[in-house]
Design a protein around this motif. Structure first.
Motif, short mmCIF file in Angstrom:
data_model
loop_
_atom_site.label_atom_id
_atom_site.label_comp_id
_atom_site.label_asym_id
_atom_site.label_seq_id
_atom_site.Cartn_x
_atom_site.Cartn_y
_atom_site.Cartn_z
N GLY A 1 0.82 -1.21 0.00
CA GLY A 1 0.00 0.00 0.00
C GLY A 1 0.85 1.26 0.00
N GLY A 2 1.96 1.22 0.78
CA GLY A 2 2.85 2.38 0.80
C GLY A 2 3.52 2.62 -0.55
N ILE A 3 3.91 1.54 -1.23
CA ILE A 3 4.54 1.67 -2.55
C ILE A 3 3.54 2.23 -3.56
CG2 ILE A 3 5.50 0.36 -4.47
CD1 ILE A 3 6.75 -1.53 -2.41
N MET A 4 2.30 1.72 -3.49
CA MET A 4 1.28 2.20 -4.43
C MET A 4 0.91 3.66 -4.19
SD MET A 4 0.89 -0.46 -6.30
CE MET A 4 -0.53 0.01 -7.27
N ALA A 5 1.15 4.13 -2.93
CA ALA A 5 0.82 5.52 -2.60
C ALA A 5 1.83 6.51 -3.15
CB ALA A 5 0.71 5.68 -1.09
N PRO B 1 3.27 7.47 -9.14
CA PRO B 1 3.84 6.61 -10.19
C PRO B 1 4.77 7.37 -11.14
CG PRO B 1 1.48 6.23 -9.95
CD PRO B 1 1.80 7.45 -9.16
N GLY B 2 4.58 8.69 -11.21
CA GLY B 2 5.42 9.48 -12.10
C GLY B 2 6.88 9.44 -11.70
N GLN B 3 7.16 9.28 -10.41
CA GLN B 3 8.55 9.23 -9.98
C GLN B 3 9.25 7.99 -10.53
OE1 GLN B 3 9.41 10.13 -5.87
NE2 GLN B 3 7.39 11.05 -5.55
N ARG B 4 8.56 6.89 -10.51
CA ARG B 4 9.13 5.66 -11.07
C ARG B 4 9.35 5.79 -12.57
NH1 ARG B 4 6.29 -0.34 -10.92
NH2 ARG B 4 7.96 -1.46 -12.04
N GLU B 5 8.37 6.35 -13.24
CA GLU B 5 8.48 6.52 -14.69
C GLU B 5 9.61 7.46 -15.04
OE1 GLU B 5 4.65 7.84 -15.85
OE2 GLU B 5 3.64 5.92 -15.41
N ALA B 6 9.75 8.54 -14.26
CA ALA B 6 10.82 9.51 -14.52
C ALA B 6 12.19 8.87 -14.32
CB ALA B 6 10.65 10.72 -13.62
N ALA B 7 12.32 8.09 -13.24
CA ALA B 7 13.60 7.44 -12.95
C ALA B 7 13.98 6.46 -14.05
CB ALA B 7 13.54 6.73 -11.60
N LEU B 8 13.02 5.67 -14.51
CA LEU B 8 13.30 4.71 -15.55
C LEU B 8 13.64 5.40 -16.88
CD1 LEU B 8 10.51 2.05 -14.80
CD2 LEU B 8 12.96 1.90 -14.29
N SER B 9 12.99 6.54 -17.13
CA SER B 9 13.28 7.26 -18.38
C SER B 9 14.67 7.87 -18.37
CB SER B 9 12.23 8.36 -18.61
OG SER B 9 12.33 9.35 -17.59
N LEU B 10 15.19 8.14 -17.18
CA LEU B 10 16.55 8.68 -17.05
C LEU B 10 17.61 7.60 -17.04
CD1 LEU B 10 15.92 11.48 -14.38
CD2 LEU B 10 16.39 11.80 -16.81
N GLY B 11 17.19 6.35 -17.18
CA GLY B 11 18.14 5.24 -17.24
C GLY B 11 18.49 4.67 -15.89
N TYR C 1 15.90 -0.59 -12.19
CA TYR C 1 14.72 -0.88 -11.36
C TYR C 1 15.11 -1.01 -9.90
CZ TYR C 1 10.83 -3.54 -9.35
OH TYR C 1 9.80 -3.97 -8.56
N HIS C 2 16.23 -1.70 -9.62
CA HIS C 2 16.66 -1.90 -8.25
C HIS C 2 17.01 -0.57 -7.58
CE1 HIS C 2 17.29 -5.91 -10.07
NE2 HIS C 2 16.96 -6.36 -8.86
N GLN C 3 17.69 0.31 -8.30
CA GLN C 3 18.03 1.61 -7.74
C GLN C 3 16.78 2.46 -7.53
OE1 GLN C 3 20.95 2.87 -10.72
NE2 GLN C 3 22.56 2.75 -9.14
N THR C 4 15.86 2.37 -8.45
CA THR C 4 14.61 3.14 -8.31
C THR C 4 13.85 2.72 -7.06
OG1 THR C 4 14.45 3.37 -10.73
CG2 THR C 4 12.43 3.72 -9.43
N MET C 5 13.71 1.40 -6.87
CA MET C 5 12.97 0.92 -5.71
C MET C 5 13.74 1.19 -4.42
SD MET C 5 10.12 -0.18 -6.82
CE MET C 5 9.58 -0.79 -5.24
N GLY C 6 15.05 0.96 -4.42
CA GLY C 6 15.84 1.09 -3.20
C GLY C 6 16.10 2.52 -2.77
N ASP C 7 16.27 3.44 -3.73
CA ASP C 7 16.67 4.81 -3.39
C ASP C 7 15.53 5.82 -3.47
OD1 ASP C 7 19.21 3.81 -3.08
OD2 ASP C 7 19.83 4.31 -5.14
N ILE C 8 14.47 5.48 -4.19
CA ILE C 8 13.41 6.47 -4.41
C ILE C 8 12.06 6.02 -3.85
CG2 ILE C 8 12.13 7.78 -6.16
CD1 ILE C 8 14.61 7.49 -7.98
N ILE C 9 11.60 4.86 -4.26
CA ILE C 9 10.24 4.43 -3.92
C ILE C 9 10.14 3.94 -2.48
CG2 ILE C 9 8.31 2.96 -4.58
CD1 ILE C 9 9.09 5.04 -6.66
N LEU C 10 10.98 2.96 -2.11
CA LEU C 10 10.86 2.35 -0.78
C LEU C 10 11.05 3.34 0.37
CD1 LEU C 10 12.50 -1.20 -1.14
CD2 LEU C 10 10.10 -0.64 -0.72
N PRO C 11 12.04 4.26 0.33
CA PRO C 11 12.17 5.22 1.44
C PRO C 11 10.89 6.05 1.65
CG PRO C 11 14.17 5.22 0.13
CD PRO C 11 13.17 4.38 -0.61
N GLN C 12 10.27 6.49 0.55
CA GLN C 12 9.03 7.25 0.69
C GLN C 12 7.89 6.38 1.22
OE1 GLN C 12 8.21 10.22 -2.55
NE2 GLN C 12 9.86 9.08 -3.60
#
Length: 492
Positions: free
Chosen positions: A383-387, A390-400, A403-414
């Protein structure tokens, strides 16, 4: 031939005949000793392992109970002294494993213990699954009740509420009474408290146990039943090779009077407790407080493993791979849909049968709690991840960003910052629910309170002390979580 040569030849022949006669006699004696001497039985200690584990339920004073009067835990009693004599005679090291009475036979069948001494009666039903030694103590049942409401016979219990211990022969006896409401409990102290509180009319227990509680509580009395319970014996796994050796020692201590001396020592020494309840518990306080680090260590280790497992499950639930999502959801459904105490029992008792590994109670509790809490936390974490936008994940992936860095450094801490109150609540529940490991013998706070209660014939006082300890720990955990929320709020 000269006379001298003739006599020399006679002497040589005589010596040869003497040697031959001696050799023949030696052979005849050897053969006779082999044929006529009885075959001696092997030494009792010949095939005994160096270490044997004995299962017991140490809440059955004076047969087996915990002595905490010196601030240390020592299991003592009539059965324990017999077990020590067996260890001395047969040359093995005795290790005592304490658990609830209803877990003793499963422990034998799963080979967690080598034998059981817990005032157990060799009933025909039990003999189908386990073996027994000869009977070492003849026992009689009693009806214990309030002094103003005595019962003279089993027939007088018709239509009454009667407390019995789970898995005991008293349970079988009580269930034969027509129209009787049998209330089943795990431990004898619980049954006595139910009698004192009036929630059951009486209890069926063994005579020496009833005598101890009647001495401790003047408002209780008991009636000895005419029919004998049948006596107590040592229980073994089916087909155990230990039975003959144990029987030989039991026969010896019966003949030399050891059993009579031990019976006098333990059954006639039960006196009334002195002082008020809390005064009696004071010497046992160090033993109770020693359960705090056990409870905290169990909670911390379970929480860490449970959280990391929850992260794995949460990521699996949001994965694009459908089989992985299905497995994670099925796992969560199973562990949220079955009782935690059942999961603890399965891990503890099934592991030795399935793998041969004798898992300790602490380790079994950690595994069960980690698997269970992981299922709950994974839903909170999902639930916390879904909250998170989603644009942050998309932006991170578009910048190259991977997935592991996106989840570990951006999504999971929030996500963790969002669900921190829910995680704190789960940690508090884990701390309180850790008391369930007492059912498999782990020496946590609740188990130690039960031990002291059974030893002192008290119930309310040790539970009140442990309740205050739990409340203080939860209060400190709540305060620590509030500080952590403030820090994470400032860093957001």
């Amino acid at each position: 031939m000269s006379k001298l040569a003739f006599f020399n030849r006679l002497r040589i022949r005589s010596r040869s005949r003497q040697r031959l006669a001696l050799v023949m006699a030696a052979w005849l004696l050897a053969i006779a000793s082999i044929l006529c001497s009885p075959s001696l039985p092997p030494s009792p200690a010949q095939d005994i392992p160096k270490i044997l584990k004995m299962g017991t339920s140490a809440d059955y004073k004076p047969f087996e109970f915990h002595n905490t009067s010196r601030g240390k835990d020592e299991i003592v009693g009539f059965d324990i002294d017999i077990a020590k004599r067996l260890a001395q005679e047969l040359g093995f090291e005795l290790q005592i494993v304490d658990m609830d009475f209803n877990g003793l036979i499963p422990a034998l069948q799963s080979q967690r213990v080598d034998f059981v001494m817990a005032a157990m009666t060799p009933t025909p039903e039990r003999r189908q699954n386990i073996d027994f030694s000869t009977i070492y103590y003849e026992a009689k049942n009693t009806i214990i009740s309030k002094k103003e409401k005595p019962f003279a016979s089993l027939a007088s219990l018709t239509g009454k509420k009667v407390g019995v211990q789970l898995g005991s022969t008293q349970q079988d006896t009580a269930q034969k009474i027509p129209q009787m409401q049998a209330k089943i409990y795990n431990r004898i102290p619980d049954i006595i408290q139910e009698v004192k509180a009036g929630r059951v009319d009486a209890a069926v227990v063994e005579e020496s146990i009833a005598r101890g509680y009647a001495n401790a509580f003047p408002d209780l009395s008991f009636t000895v039943l005419e029919n004998s319970e049948g006596g107590y014996a040592i229980a073994f796994p089916k087909g155990s090779a230990l039975v003959p050796a144990f029987n030989r020692v039991l026969d010896t201590i019966k003949r030399d009077g050891t059993l009579d001396r031990l019976a006098k020592k333990w059954f006639e020494a039960q006196g009334k407790p002195s002082g008020l309840g809390f005064q009696q518990i004071l010497p046992a306080l160090p033993y109770i407080f020693a359960g705090v680090p056990v409870t905290l260590a169990f909670t911390l280790v379970s929480a860490l493993f449970g959280f990391f497992w929850a992260v794995v499950l949460a990521l699996a639930k949001i994965s694009d791979f459908k089989p992985l999502r299905w497995l994670a959801n099925a796992y969560t459904s199973i562990f949220r849909g079955t009782p935690l105490i059942l999961q603890i029992a399965l891990v503890y008792f099934a592991t030795p049968q399935l793998t041969g590994y004798d898992i300790p109670a602490f380790q079994a509790g950690v595994i069960a709690f980690a698997l269970n809490s992981g299922a709950y936390i994974s839903e909170t974490l999902r639930g916390g991840i879904m909250a998170v936008d989603p644009g942050q994940r998309e932006a991170a992936l578009s910048l190259g960003v991977s997935y592991h860095q996106t989840m570990g450094d951006i999504i999971l801490p929030q996500a963790i910052r969002t669900i921190l109150p829910a995680l704190a609540n789960e940690a508090i529940n884990l701390l309180k629910d850790s008391a369930l490991v007492s059912t498999i013998g782990a020496a946590d706070l609740l188990r130690r309170a039960s031990v002291v209660g059974a030893e002192k014939y008290l119930y309310f006082e040790p539970l009140l002390i442990v309740g205050l300890i739990y409340y203080l720990m939860v209060t400190l955990l709540t305060a620590g979580t509030a500080l952590l929320e403030k820090r994470m709020g400032r860093s957001a």
